[in-house]
Motif scaffolding. Structure first.
Motif, short mmCIF file in Angstrom:
data_model
loop_
_atom_site.label_atom_id
_atom_site.label_comp_id
_atom_site.label_asym_id
_atom_site.label_seq_id
_atom_site.Cartn_x
_atom_site.Cartn_y
_atom_site.Cartn_z
N UNK A 78 0.90 -1.30 -0.04
CA UNK A 78 0.07 -0.17 -0.10
C UNK A 78 0.96 1.05 -0.11
N UNK A 79 0.88 1.81 -1.07
CA UNK A 79 1.70 3.34 -1.37
C UNK A 79 0.89 4.65 -1.41
N UNK A 80 1.73 5.69 -1.17
CA UNK A 80 1.24 7.13 -1.37
C UNK A 80 -0.02 7.39 -0.13
N UNK A 81 0.40 6.63 1.11
CA UNK A 81 -0.29 6.69 2.26
C UNK A 81 -0.01 8.05 2.98
N UNK A 82 -0.94 8.39 4.00
CA UNK A 82 -0.38 9.61 4.80
C UNK A 82 0.89 9.45 5.78
N UNK A 83 1.58 10.21 6.14
CA UNK A 83 2.61 10.18 6.68
C UNK A 83 2.75 9.16 7.77
N UNK A 84 1.70 9.00 8.79
CA UNK A 84 1.57 8.02 9.68
C UNK A 84 0.59 6.91 9.63
N UNK A 85 1.18 5.73 9.25
CA UNK A 85 0.10 4.61 8.93
C UNK A 85 -0.33 4.37 10.54
N UNK A 86 -1.38 3.69 10.66
CA UNK A 86 -1.94 3.07 11.64
C UNK A 86 -1.67 1.88 12.03
N UNK A 87 -0.36 1.13 11.37
CA UNK A 87 -0.06 -0.01 11.88
C UNK A 87 1.64 0.02 11.90
N UNK A 88 2.35 -0.90 12.51
CA UNK A 88 3.78 -1.01 12.93
C UNK A 88 4.33 -2.40 12.26
N UNK A 89 5.47 -2.35 12.10
CA UNK A 89 6.15 -3.71 11.60
C UNK A 89 5.91 -4.94 12.91
N UNK A 90 5.55 -6.14 12.43
CA UNK A 90 5.41 -6.88 13.26
C UNK A 90 3.84 -7.26 13.85
N UNK A 91 3.16 -6.32 13.58
CA UNK A 91 1.83 -6.15 13.90
C UNK A 91 0.95 -7.12 13.15
N UNK A 92 0.09 -7.80 13.52
CA UNK A 92 -0.93 -8.78 13.11
C UNK A 92 -2.21 -8.11 12.63
N UNK A 93 -2.62 -8.08 11.36
CA UNK A 93 -3.87 -7.51 10.98
C UNK A 93 -4.84 -8.28 10.42
N UNK A 94 -6.15 -8.12 10.61
CA UNK A 94 -7.15 -9.14 9.89
C UNK A 94 -7.52 -8.52 8.62
N UNK A 95 -8.35 -9.39 7.97
CA UNK A 95 -8.96 -8.85 6.68
C UNK A 95 -10.01 -7.58 7.06
N UNK A 96 -9.71 -6.41 6.27
CA UNK A 96 -10.34 -5.13 6.43
C UNK A 96 -9.94 -4.21 7.48
N UNK A 97 -8.92 -4.56 8.37
CA UNK A 97 -8.38 -3.78 9.20
C UNK A 97 -7.83 -2.56 8.55
N UNK A 98 -7.80 -1.47 9.08
CA UNK A 98 -7.35 0.03 8.53
C UNK A 98 -5.74 -0.24 8.90
N UNK A 99 -5.16 0.22 7.65
CA UNK A 99 -3.65 0.14 7.89
C UNK A 99 -3.06 1.56 7.81
N UNK A 100 -3.86 2.60 7.30
CA UNK A 100 -3.40 3.80 7.12
C UNK A 100 -4.45 4.64 6.36
N UNK A 101 -4.28 5.73 5.83
CA UNK A 101 -5.04 6.68 5.01
C UNK A 101 -4.44 6.95 3.78
N UNK A 102 -5.10 7.35 3.00
CA UNK A 102 -4.74 7.68 1.42
C UNK A 102 -4.25 8.99 1.89
#
Length: 136
Positions: A78-102
């Motif tokens: 996912x690229x061209x995201x806002x400067x501070x994504x909602x996730x960090x390295x090592x974090x587990x995400x589920x389908x549909x979780x928010x990773x950041x904002x455009x």
């Protein structure tokens, strides 16, 4: 694994590895290793499937990038995201979780409308996201 769209919008620039597409910002013709999905800046970006965040970084051309490993050597980007994504390295995400904002961080695509640059890789090589994400 099931897959969902990372944002809702029209594909503004398709995946194109066998033909060159014109890049308005760079004023040249180049391959395009993903989809540019038109949507408003600030739109939430969703994990297309469950997995583990393996990278969060700033790319000189693609701006803020998040990569998620879904297992079986499949990675979503996912690229061209806002400067501070909602996730960090090592974090587990589920389908549909928010990773950041455009965002508007992709210098290589700054001449385009607001959009998410979305790509998929399998075995380290880019593949057409349509192989995973259902076309709507």
């Amino acid at each position: 694994a099931s897959y969902v769209w990372p944002v809702y919008g029209q594909i503004e620039k398709p995946y194109a590895m066998t033909e060159l597409v014109y890049d308005r910002t760079m004023a040249d013709w180049r391959v395009h290793r993903g989809w540019d999905i038109a949507c408003a800046a600030g739109e939430p970006v969703l994990a297309v499937s469950g997995g583990t965040v393996t990278a969060v970084y700033e790319d000189d051309l693609l701006g803020t990038v998040v990569e998620i490993d879904h297992g079986n050597d499949v990675v979503s980007v996912y690229a061209n995201l806002d400067v501070s994504p909602a996730v960090g390295v090592g974090q587990t995400v589920s389908c549909g979780d928010t990773v950041g904002a455009v965002g508007t961080t992709a210098l290589a695509e700054s001449g385009e409308e607001a959009h998410l640059h979305f790509a998929m890789r399998r075995g380290g090589s880019t593949v057409d996201p349509a192989e995973y994400v259902p076309e709507t």
